[in-house]
Design a protein around this motif. Structure first.
Motif, short mmCIF file in Angstrom:
data_model
loop_
_atom_site.label_atom_id
_atom_site.label_comp_id
_atom_site.label_asym_id
_atom_site.label_seq_id
_atom_site.Cartn_x
_atom_site.Cartn_y
_atom_site.Cartn_z
N SER A 36 0.81 -1.21 0.00
CA SER A 36 0.00 0.00 0.00
C SER A 36 0.85 1.27 0.00
O SER A 36 0.39 2.31 -0.45
N ASP A 37 2.07 1.19 0.53
CA ASP A 37 2.93 2.37 0.61
C ASP A 37 4.37 1.99 0.31
O ASP A 37 4.85 0.93 0.72
N SER B 283 2.91 -3.62 3.68
CA SER B 283 1.99 -4.57 3.06
C SER B 283 0.88 -4.98 4.01
O SER B 283 0.27 -6.03 3.85
N ARG C 105 1.79 6.45 -2.07
CA ARG C 105 0.63 5.68 -1.67
C ARG C 105 0.03 5.06 -2.93
O ARG C 105 -0.28 5.76 -3.90
N ARG D 89 -2.84 3.26 -4.94
CA ARG D 89 -4.29 3.10 -4.93
C ARG D 89 -4.66 1.74 -5.49
O ARG D 89 -4.33 1.42 -6.63
N ARG D 90 -5.30 0.93 -4.67
CA ARG D 90 -5.78 -0.37 -5.11
C ARG D 90 -7.26 -0.25 -5.47
O ARG D 90 -8.05 0.28 -4.71
N THR E 126 -10.60 1.93 2.90
CA THR E 126 -11.09 0.59 2.53
C THR E 126 -12.44 0.32 3.15
O THR E 126 -13.38 -0.13 2.47
N GLU F 118 -9.56 8.09 -4.03
CA GLU F 118 -9.20 6.74 -3.60
C GLU F 118 -10.41 5.85 -3.37
O GLU F 118 -10.30 4.64 -3.46
#
Length: 405
Positions: free
Chosen positions: A64-65, A78, A143, A145-146, A191, A214
């Motif tokens: 994520s970062d 993670s 950062r 973005r998922r 999330t 996001e």
């Protein structure tokens, strides 16, 4: 060879395409073989259009970062805390060059006159700091973005919440309570917010206001607004407070502020107090009990007195959902109700503490009865969206669909 191909591509001044990259690698005269040539093309493309040496880290699942503290100190997160990687840059100049390129790709400039810059790229949010503002090397924070949005069942299976907590959160959305999700950086606020918004009824219109886009709820009717920084001349900026005012003119059924961090809290509280129920957002706080103080601080930035913040928030906000991160992962630590005390103070009263054992006597706090009263009036469950992402045909929409057919 990578430096040579990169220089050749930049000197031509033509668009960078996979075909041109492959031709440039082939014309370098190096005997790389098929696999070697493909790796070289990927490396050069990452140098020109991606995250350079950091691209391979960004492609790893769960990252994520990415944090670069220096040429030989690259960290990743993670979901289990920060971990030092074996990735190395050749020098600080390489880190600074990558940072400058990424910032330029976002339409801004990183130099001595602008040593601290934040930009939003496709799929990434990039922040860079140059020396001497940075006391050591060039600092780069990315950062990722998922786009994956989890369901409530998936979050529950992953340990984010237990069945009782999940049921309460569903009722909060179904009852259209106004809520904030609090927590520290990296606790999963965005999330969880995306997942909760996915529970909204299909006919509801969700208007999202974010500093960096996001949120990605699974819902058929979502529109988003993103703040904009000034260009290299400092003109053209649009802040979140202005976007909240614009969003109110867009007929939102749910107004969502991705992160309350400034004067936009005034507009959000005002909207919640004028019939815009079901609104929500995220806020940085160390605990649910700290949210009132955080709101007071943000209200001060908007020129609001503490009394005004208390009156507005007590009548506008219903619930705070607090997230915490530990060695076991990200969890919902507490659900609290917002109320005003007899002496005029804004309070977040604990209602449910999911981290405590099920049989703990104090798992249900003193705000539990108030929370039950607030989520018990609807009697409806949040309706899921159709699998194809479309709204069910009914009324005018159904008539139009039939006539077109």
């Amino acid at each position: 060879m990578v430096r040579e191909v990169r220089r050749r591509m930049l000197d031509d001044g033509e668009p960078v395409t996979a075909a041109r990259l492959a031709a440039a690698v082939h014309s370098s005269g190096r005997l790389l073989g098929t696999q070697g040539a493909l790796r070289a093309v990927d490396r050069v493309q990452a140098e020109l259009q991606g995250l350079g040496p950091l691209q391979e880290l960004a492609l790893l699942p769960g990252i994520s970062d990415i944090l670069v503290n220096g040429p030989d100190r690259v960290w990743v997160d993670s979901g289990h805390g920060l971990e030092l990687t074996g990735l190395r840059f050749g020098s600080d100049a390489e880190v600074q060059g990558l940072a400058a390129r990424l910032i330029a790709a976002g339409g801004r400039r990183l130099d001595d006159s602008n040593p601290c810059v934040d930009v939003q790229l496709r799929g990434y949010r990039v922040h860079a700091v140059l020396r001497p503002v940075s006391t050591g090397s060039t600092l780069l924070s990315i950062r990722i973005r998922r786009t994956l949005t989890f369901t409530m069942e998936e979050l529950q299976a992953g340990g984010t919440m237990d069945p009782e907590c999940a049921a309460v959160l569903r009722r909060i959305i179904a009852s259209r309570l106004n809520f904030l999700i609090s927590g520290a950086t990296g606790t999963g606020k965005t999330t969880l917010l995306s997942t909760l918004l996915s529970l909204s009824k299909p006919h509801e219109r969700l208007v999202l206001v974010e500093d960096a886009a996001e949120l990605d709820p699974r819902h058929p009717h979502v529109v988003g607004l993103q703040s904009r920084h000034g260009n290299v001349e400092g003109a053209g900026s649009v802040d979140q407070a202005e976007l909240v005012r614009q969003a109110l003119r867009m007929r939102p059924d749910r107004l969502i502020v991705g992160e309350c961090r400034g004067a936009e809290v005034r507009e959000l509280l005002a909207a919640m107090n004028t019939g815009h129920d079901g609104a929500g957002g995220t806020i940085h706080a160390n605990s649910a009990a700290n949210v009132p103080a955080r709101l007071a601080a943000l209200g001060a930035l908007a020129g609001m007195s503490s009394t005004a913040v208390t009156l507005q928030a007590a009548s506008a906000l219903d619930v705070v959902v607090h997230l915490a991160r530990s060695a076991a992962g990200r969890r919902v630590a507490e659900i609290a109700v917002i109320t005003a005390s007899a002496d005029g103070r804004l309070l977040a009263v604990p209602a449910l503490r999911p981290l405590l054992p099920t049989d703990a006597a104090d798992r249900h706090g003193e705000g539990w009865a108030a929370l039950q009263g607030r989520i018990g009036g609807s009697g409806e469950e949040a309706a899921p969206s159709r699998p194809d992402g479309q709204q069910p045909s009914c009324g005018i929409a159904g008539a139009l669909e039939t006539s077109v057919s």
